[in-house]
Structures are given as structure tokens and as C-alpha cells.
Design an enzyme around this catalytic site. Structure first.
Site, PDB file in Angstrom:
ATOM      1  N   GLN A   1       0.765  -1.199  -0.163  1.00  0.00           N
ATOM      2  CA  GLN A   1       0.078  -0.070   0.012  1.00  0.00           C
ATOM      3  C   GLN A   1       0.912   1.133   0.000  1.00  0.00           C
ATOM      4  O   GLN A   1       0.808   2.231  -0.897  1.00  0.00           O
ATOM      5  CB  GLN A   1      -0.805   0.093   0.999  1.00  0.00           C
ATOM      6  CG  GLN A   1      -1.919  -1.074   1.540  1.00  0.00           C
ATOM      7  CD  GLN A   1      -2.958  -0.786   2.468  1.00  0.00           C
ATOM      8  OE1 GLN A   1      -3.978   0.048   2.275  1.00  0.00           O
ATOM      9  NE2 GLN A   1      -2.835  -1.095   3.608  1.00  0.00           N
TER      10      GLN A   1
ATOM     11  N   TYR B   1       3.292  -9.471  16.159  1.00  0.00           N
ATOM     12  CA  TYR B   1       3.786  -8.307  14.967  1.00  0.00           C
ATOM     13  C   TYR B   1       4.344  -7.108  15.805  1.00  0.00           C
ATOM     14  O   TYR B   1       5.274  -6.645  15.323  1.00  0.00           O
ATOM     15  CB  TYR B   1       2.543  -8.001  14.345  1.00  0.00           C
ATOM     16  CG  TYR B   1       2.427  -6.820  13.626  1.00  0.00           C
ATOM     17  CD1 TYR B   1       3.052  -6.878  12.262  1.00  0.00           C
ATOM     18  CD2 TYR B   1       1.580  -5.795  14.075  1.00  0.00           C
ATOM     19  CE1 TYR B   1       3.091  -5.747  11.573  1.00  0.00           C
ATOM     20  CE2 TYR B   1       1.781  -4.484  13.288  1.00  0.00           C
ATOM     21  CZ  TYR B   1       2.354  -4.577  12.142  1.00  0.00           C
ATOM     22  OH  TYR B   1       2.432  -3.217  11.246  1.00  0.00           O
TER      23      TYR B   1
HETATM   24  N1  LIG Z   1      -1.436  -1.699   7.343  1.00  0.00           N
HETATM   25  C1  LIG Z   1      -1.646  -1.217   8.479  1.00  0.00           C
HETATM   26  O1  LIG Z   1      -2.616  -1.181   9.178  1.00  0.00           O
HETATM   27  C2  LIG Z   1      -0.221  -0.641   9.154  1.00  0.00           C
HETATM   28  C3  LIG Z   1      -0.394  -0.061  10.583  1.00  0.00           C
HETATM   29  C4  LIG Z   1       0.750   0.493  11.086  1.00  0.00           C
HETATM   30  C5  LIG Z   1       2.068   0.634  10.636  1.00  0.00           C
HETATM   31  N2  LIG Z   1       1.950  -0.233   9.336  1.00  0.00           N
HETATM   32  C6  LIG Z   1       3.372  -0.364   8.845  1.00  0.00           C
HETATM   33  O2  LIG Z   1       3.387   0.572   7.446  1.00  0.00           O
HETATM   34  C7  LIG Z   1       4.279  -0.255   6.628  1.00  0.00           C
HETATM   35  C8  LIG Z   1       3.764  -0.257   5.280  1.00  0.00           C
HETATM   36  O3  LIG Z   1       2.389  -1.091   5.614  1.00  0.00           O
HETATM   37  P1  LIG Z   1       1.531  -1.457   4.193  1.00  0.00           P
HETATM   38  O4  LIG Z   1       0.154  -1.499   4.711  1.00  0.00           O
HETATM   39  O5  LIG Z   1       1.915  -0.563   2.819  1.00  0.00           O
HETATM   40  O6  LIG Z   1       1.883  -3.139   4.042  1.00  0.00           O
HETATM   41  P2  LIG Z   1       1.395  -3.965   2.714  1.00  0.00           P
HETATM   42  O7  LIG Z   1       0.625  -3.489   1.789  1.00  0.00           O
HETATM   43  O8  LIG Z   1       1.252  -5.372   3.545  1.00  0.00           O
HETATM   44  O9  LIG Z   1       2.748  -4.230   2.081  1.00  0.00           O
HETATM   45  C9  LIG Z   1       3.777  -4.832   2.458  1.00  0.00           C
HETATM   46  C10 LIG Z   1       4.744  -5.133   1.056  1.00  0.00           C
HETATM   47  O10 LIG Z   1       6.082  -5.788   2.006  1.00  0.00           O
HETATM   48  C11 LIG Z   1       6.397  -6.999   1.136  1.00  0.00           C
HETATM   49  N3  LIG Z   1       7.178  -7.654   1.700  1.00  0.00           N
HETATM   50  C12 LIG Z   1       6.975  -8.678   2.665  1.00  0.00           C
HETATM   51  N4  LIG Z   1       8.144  -9.496   2.976  1.00  0.00           N
HETATM   52  C13 LIG Z   1       9.307  -8.891   2.265  1.00  0.00           C
HETATM   53  C14 LIG Z   1      10.497  -9.346   2.215  1.00  0.00           C
HETATM   54  N5  LIG Z   1      10.942 -10.210   2.993  1.00  0.00           N
HETATM   55  N6  LIG Z   1      11.183  -8.428   1.420  1.00  0.00           N
HETATM   56  C15 LIG Z   1      10.687  -7.436   0.442  1.00  0.00           C
HETATM   57  N7  LIG Z   1       9.417  -7.369   0.564  1.00  0.00           N
HETATM   58  C16 LIG Z   1       8.449  -7.873   1.521  1.00  0.00           C
HETATM   59  C17 LIG Z   1       5.085  -7.468   0.636  1.00  0.00           C
HETATM   60  O11 LIG Z   1       5.096  -8.021  -0.620  1.00  0.00           O
HETATM   61  P3  LIG Z   1       4.342  -9.698  -0.813  1.00  0.00           P
HETATM   62  O12 LIG Z   1       3.055  -9.176  -0.848  1.00  0.00           O
HETATM   63  O13 LIG Z   1       4.874 -10.045  -2.073  1.00  0.00           O
HETATM   64  O14 LIG Z   1       4.751 -10.469   0.234  1.00  0.00           O
HETATM   65  C18 LIG Z   1       4.215  -6.140   0.677  1.00  0.00           C
HETATM   66  O15 LIG Z   1       4.094  -5.950  -0.862  1.00  0.00           O
HETATM   67  C19 LIG Z   1       4.713  -1.390   7.232  1.00  0.00           C
HETATM   68  O16 LIG Z   1       5.973  -1.198   7.971  1.00  0.00           O
HETATM   69  C20 LIG Z   1       3.734  -1.627   8.381  1.00  0.00           C
HETATM   70  O17 LIG Z   1       4.395  -2.447   9.236  1.00  0.00           O
HETATM   71  C21 LIG Z   1       0.909  -0.688   8.772  1.00  0.00           C
END
Ligand SMILES: NC(=O)c1ccc[n+]([C@@H]2O[C@H](COP(=O)([O-])OP(=O)(O)OC[C@H]3O[C@@H](n4cnc5c(N)ncnc54)[C@H](OP(=O)(O)O)[C@@H]3O)[C@@H](O)[C@H]2O)c1
Length: 280
Positions: free
Chosen positions: A12, A125
Site C-alpha cells: 500500500q 507483529y
Molecule cells: N497496514 C496497516 O494497518 C499498518 C499500520 C501501522 C503500520 N504499518 C506499517 O506500515 C508499513 C507499510 O504497510 P502496508 O500496509 O503498506 O503493507 P503491505 O500493503 O502489507 O505491503 C507490505 C509489502 O512488503 C512486502 N514484503 C513482505 N515481506 C518482504 C520481504 N521479505 N522482502 C521484501 N518485501 C517484502 C510485501 O510483498 P508480498 O505481498 O509479495 O509479500 C508487500 O508488498 C509497514 O511497515 C507496516 O508495518 C501498517
């Protein structure tokens, strides 16, 4: 032109950074297939080749439920994967932007969490993200850690789930006693852009302004999207899940405000903007 390398570019936040930055900067985008951040040699090769001014870590193990039983992988990505990036960024003198979460807190505070409040994560997590922060701090270098919360943008998220369910159901039950702040990736990305020009390294809170429960969030989604579905409030006890979540994880963007770069709108305004521009 500034060179920015983004890992997790297909998530995202990664997609939003691509959208906002592609006209202005030279981007080097890596998804999980082209660069696995748990592999330090691969991280080293990519960063050595590009020598980016800025590296954005949009990669993470974000499945909070699955992490409860997939502990090693959650820690590999969120803790040592983040450390790999910090180490190699330090070696090549790149600025490093890492994203963390409100789930590093236990939710027992009675007012918004500030940047230097103590971690006490309740889930795997949360523990893995907390560990990632600490490892980055130990490495040092030019790092920014931005803690955000309840993120939505281009990908699977709570807003899209609610919109999908509203097409199928006349009533949806949503937890009403956990409070936090929904945050739009577009706003988080604007803050990243502001910070990356500075040398004010360290930890920041970066959520949209205000707070709500998941239930209030769902009601606002229905209202703005003109859906007729009724939202019913559940207690946490009535909605059993594997991972324990904080009951109150609202964060104050104290340091962004002190530095005059808090670009975060009230969460309701950000949600309206998202729903207007979303393809739903
Ligand atoms: N979503 C939330 O509600 C939330 C809340 C607070 C903080 N955050 C933080 O915000 C950040 C962005 O979140 P987001 O919602 O954009 O996450 P997301 O949509 O789940 O995207 C995470 C990406 O990381 C990739 N990934 C996973 N394992 C990997 C690896 N070993 N090497 C390289 N890429 C890898 C995934 O690829 P695949 O799909 O191919 O595995 C996915 O494209 C993260 O740090 C998350 O912890 C998120």
C-alpha cells in the site's frame, strides 16, 4: 535528481510513494520478488548499485493474525530485515526511512502516546516491529522511524473490506472498544517527503489527526460512501482473534508538530479524499 530506492514497492505505502514521487525523483522500485530484505547480500547489491540518497522501507510482514504462528518469519522481515537495510544504508551514507506501528504500545495509557513512551507490544507483529526499531537504533546512521496506524491506501485494508461487505450484508458487526487513528498512505507519504530533506533523524509519530474506534471508523466509511448497511458495535471479547491488540493506541505527532512539518489532516478529511479518489 534525488535517487530514492523503495523496497516493498508493491504494498500500500510502496504504491503510494511510487505515485507521488515518480515525476519528481529518480525511483528504483523493488517488490518482494526482486529484493527480499531478509537477504543482506541482495540488499547490499541493490544499494551498492544505485547508491541512493534515500531508501524507503515499505516492506513488512503485516499479517497480524498469521504472525502469531509464523513468529520466525515475522521477525526475519520486521526485525532483521529492517536491520539489514539500516546497516547497508549506513555503509553507503543513504538516508533510511523505516515505518513502524502503534502496535508497539500496549494501549493502557489514558492519553495519546508520544514518541518516547515505552514499548510494550501485545502481539508477535508488535514485538517484531518493536525489535526492528531497536535494531535500527543500535545500527545508527541517518535513520527516520515513522510510526503510523490503521493504514489504508491502494491494497487490502479495512476500508475496502467494509465497502465489499456492505455490498453483501445489511448489517456488519465491528469492534467498538479499540481506539486508534486511521491513516491515509497519501498523507504518510507527504510527511516522508518533508522529512527526507531534513537531518532531523530519529523517531516520529505520523498518523492522521483525531481518533475513533473501529466501529466509528466503519460508520464513517458507510456515511461517506452512502451505504445503507448498519454497523453494530461488538466488544473485543465478543470478537475472538489470535493476536491481542491495544485498546487505545492513539498517537500524538509531537515531533512533527515541533518541527513544523505535521502535514496530517483530520482522519475524516483524509477518508473523504480517499473515497472520492478510490476506484470503489
Ligand atoms: N497496514 C496497516 O494497518 C499498518 C499500520 C501501522 C503500520 N504499518 C506499517 O506500515 C508499513 C507499510 O504497510 P502496508 O500496509 O503498506 O503493507 P503491505 O500493503 O502489507 O505491503 C507490505 C509489502 O512488503 C512486502 N514484503 C513482505 N515481506 C518482504 C520481504 N521479505 N522482502 C521484501 N518485501 C517484502 C510485501 O510483498 P508480498 O505481498 O509479495 O509479500 C508487500 O508488498 C509497514 O511497515 C507496516 O508495518 C501498517
Amino acid at each position: 535528481m534525488m535517487k530514492i530506492l523503495i523496497v516493498g514497492a508493491n504494498g500500500q505505502l510502496g504504491r503510494e510513494c511510487k505515485r507521488q514521487f515518480q515525476e519528481k525523483y529518480e525511483l528504483f522500485l523493488y517488490d518482494s520478488d526482486s529484493l527480499n530484505i531478509t537477504n543482506i547480500d541482495a540488499v547490499s547489491c541493490a544499494i551498492a548499485k544505485v547508491k541512493p540518497d534515500v531508501v524507503i522501507n515499505a516492506a513488512a510482514y503485516t499479517n497480524v493474525e498469521k504472525a502469531e504462528e509464523d513468529i520466525d518469519n515475522a521477525f526475519k522481515v520486521n526485525a532483521t530485515g529492517a536491520e539489514n537495510l539500516a546497516l547497508i544504508c549506513k555503509k553507503y551514507d543513504s538516508k533510511f526511512i523505516h515505518i513502524s506501528t502503534d502496535y508497539v504500545f500496549d494501549g493502557t495509557k489514558d492519553r495519546p502516546y508520544e514518541e518516547f513512551d515505552t514499548h510494550n507490544p501485545l502481539s508477535v507483529y508488535g514485538r517484531s516491529k518493536s525489535c526492528g526499531e531497536k535494531l535500527i537504533e543500535q545500527v545508527g546512521g541517518k535513520y527516520f522511524i515513522l510510526r503510523t496506524s490503521w493504514l489504508y491506501g491502494d491494497g487490502n485494508n479495512f476500508v475496502r473490506t467494509m465497502l465489499r461487505l456492505s455490498k453483501e450484508k445489511s448489517e456488519i458487526a465491528v469492534v467498538g472498544d479499540q481506539y486508534g487513528t486511521p491513516t491515509y498512505t497519501k498523507d504518510l507519504c507527504s510527511v516522508i517527503e518533508k522529512l527526507m530533506y531534513t537531518e532531523f533523524y530519529g523517531i516520529y509519530h505520523a498518523s492522521n489527526e483525531g481518533s475513533c474506534s473501529w466501529c466509528e471508523f466503519a460508520k464513517e466509511i458507510m456515511r461517506v460512501a452512502s451505504r445503507k448497511t448498519t454497523i453494530k458495535s461488538l466488544t473485543t471479547a465478543e470478537y475472538p482473534v489470535k493476536a491481542k491488540r491495544p485498546m487505545y493506541s492513539v498517537m500524538e505527532n509531537r515531533l512533527l508538530k515541533l518541527r513544523g512539518i505535521n502535514r496530517m489532516r483530520p482522519w475524516q478529511d483524509a477518508l473523504e479524499d480517499y473515497l472520492e479518489s478510490s476506484c470503489e
